[in-house]
Design an enzyme around this catalytic site. Structure first.
Site: not given
Length: 512
Positions: A189, A215, A218-220, A224, A277, A285, A309
């Site tokens: 977030g 991961s 997702i929304t970013s 990483t 999310d 997760s 987030k």
């Protein structure tokens, strides 16, 4: 006398009608789709309709897919068209004959409907659902129903632990000879904040084991794995990951390629498309992947800020308490740390830009972002404290490892073990936004900054994103640079700049 007229044969099975395969060269982002001509005799006889779930059989392999029809000359009536993902999965060849059938009914969707109507799900229901998700039996529509059913409901320790266990059981697991296996996770977030590669380098240089699976975004604008990928391969399989960890003590790899929690990787793709999310799935997760990777102790980074987030310390306390409680069900030690989420950490937002920041810190460059360096040292120190050293000594140890070059050496060794190091690229197109007046930097809108970086092309375009030139509290004169947009195409740059112009308070300036 021979009987006349049609006869019904009841003692022989009717062989499924085969269809010839054609590769369509379509990228679907991993979604399983097949195409047929609207006049396909198999579709008519089977009663297939648009968006029907079908089972495709080819050479002993099978896959579930969603059916769509064409009405032009793309396909002949006796052909079935496969996109690239399904073509690879089935190992098909042009002209091969395959069969398309109705799949067995998806019984676990009744369990999803129970959740949609607001009821808690027990272990057996969640195990059925997750097993079907992991084997690709759910369409994107059905997956979206599952994701949104959890997104709108409150956290429950028993149900979240059941979901975690179901996700864990659906994938592979790693085990290590070490009694202490360390890990770190950030709930995200916050743009940039690319501490993980630095932490892995410091902790493994200290002699501890840290097998880090990460991961993608997702929304970013970057996860990483996206940032690490511009420096070294991250698509390692389980055996390769094990070899890297046995050789160097740690790794930074994409979790989606090692099947440690395959259902979660599928759900992440749907969450990315929905831009949601769910907290329940966030907890499941995180914990399923840490448990599958063999971790014993996890440091949990929760950035807190108005546009992060996690919006408030109270929300962070609630989420971290839930994570700790669910982790305790699996005898996993989780230590939450609340960090500053009011502004991006580092200068770059986007895979290559964040990688440049990581390398600048490791190389002790004069222009390395000080906030990223200090946060990496602080979090590494807390992880080293978890390893059982004298309380409070971890930070000094982490700082020493970074300052004397051991962290850089270890990071390069990990990159080489994963397949070789590469210098991050730079974008060919850039445009700098300047201060319209002399002012003080009063606030960052993290979500809007992330949106601009994504419109510029990140994370798909690796060198795209934003580089920041200011921090909170800084004073700027009229015409001084505030941030620069990086892009790989003119269209993406124009989209990002138009959105930035419509949101001038993405970095809010206050009068001096």
């Amino acid at each position: 006398m021979r009987a006349s007229g049609p006869q019904m044969l009841t003692d022989q099975p009717v062989a499924p009608h085969g269809l010839r395969v054609r590769r369509l060269g379509i990228e679907t982002g991993g979604e399983a789709i097949v195409f047929m001509h609207a006049d396909c005799p198999v579709a008519r006889s089977e009663g297939f309709a648009t968006r029907t779930r079908v089972e495709v059989h080819a050479g002993g392999r099978r896959a579930l897919a969603t059916l769509f029809f064409t009405t032009n000359g793309l396909l002949d009536p006796d052909e079935v068209g496969l996109p690239n993902a399904l073509w690879r999965q089935l190992h098909a060849g042009d002209g091969d004959v395959i069969e398309v059938r109705h799949p067995q009914p998806l019984a676990s969707m009744s369990d999803v409907r129970v959740k949609i109507y607001g009821h808690r799900l027990e272990q057996d229901r969640l195990t059925r659902i997750v097993a079907d998700i992991a084997t690709g039996r759910y369409s994107d529509v059905e997956l979206a129903g599952f994701v949104t059913a959890f997104a709108g409901q409150t956290l429950d320790v028993t149900e979240t632990a059941a979901l975690t266990r179901a996700m864990l059981e659906a994938g592979d697991r790693l085990d290590w000879p070490d009694e202490l296996v360390l890990d770190k996770h950030c709930v995200g977030g916050l743009p940039a904040n690319r501490t993980t590669p630095l932490i892995v380098a410091i902790v493994t240089a200290a002699g501890f084991t840290m097998p880090k699976t990460s991961s993608r975004a997702i929304t970013s604008p970057a996860g990483t794995a996206d940032a690490m990928e511009v420096m070294a391969p991250v698509n390692l399989d389980l055996a390769a990951m094990r070899r890297v960890v046995e050789r160097e003590g740690g790794c930074v790899v994409w979790g989606g390629n090692v099947r440690l929690s395959p259902a979660d990787d599928i759900l992440i793709g749907v969450e990315r498309a929905l831009d949601v999310d769910s907290e329940v799935q966030l907890v499941a997760s995180i914990l399923s992947k840490k448990l599958a990777a063999g971790a014993t102790h996890v440091l949990l980074d929760l950035p807190v800020g108005a546009t992060a987030k996690v919006r408030s310390p109270a929300e962070a306390a609630r989420l971290s308490a839930h994570l700790v409680a669910v982790a305790a069900e699996f005898h996993l030690s989780v230590t939450p740390v609340l960090t500053d989420g009011t502004q991006p950490v580092g200068s770059g937002i986007g895979p290559a830009l964040e990688a440049h920041d990581v390398l600048a810190v490791l190389r002790r460059a004069p222009d390395a972002p000080a906030d990223l360096r200090e946060r990496a040292i602080d979090l590494s120190g807390r992880i080293l404290d978890l390893a059982g050293g004298p309380p409070g000594r971890g930070r000094a140890q982490a700082s020493s490892i970074l300052n004397d070059g051991r962290a850089l050496d270890k990071f390069m060794a990990i990159c080489e073990a994963q397949g070789g190091f590469s210098e991050p690229s730079t974008a060919p197109l850039r445009y700098t936004i300047s201060a319209p007046r002399s002012a003080r930097v009063a606030a960052f809108d993290n979500r809007t900054l992330a949106r601009i970086a994504k419109l510029a092309g990140a994370p798909r375009s690796k060198s795209a994103g934003i580089s920041l030139h200011v921090k909170l509290g800084a004073t700027v004169a009229r015409g001084e640079p505030i941030f620069t947009v990086h892009a790989e195409s003119r269209g993406e740059l124009d989209y990002a700049l138009a959105f930035a112009a419509a949101n001038p308070d993405v970095i809010r300036l206050a009068s001096l």
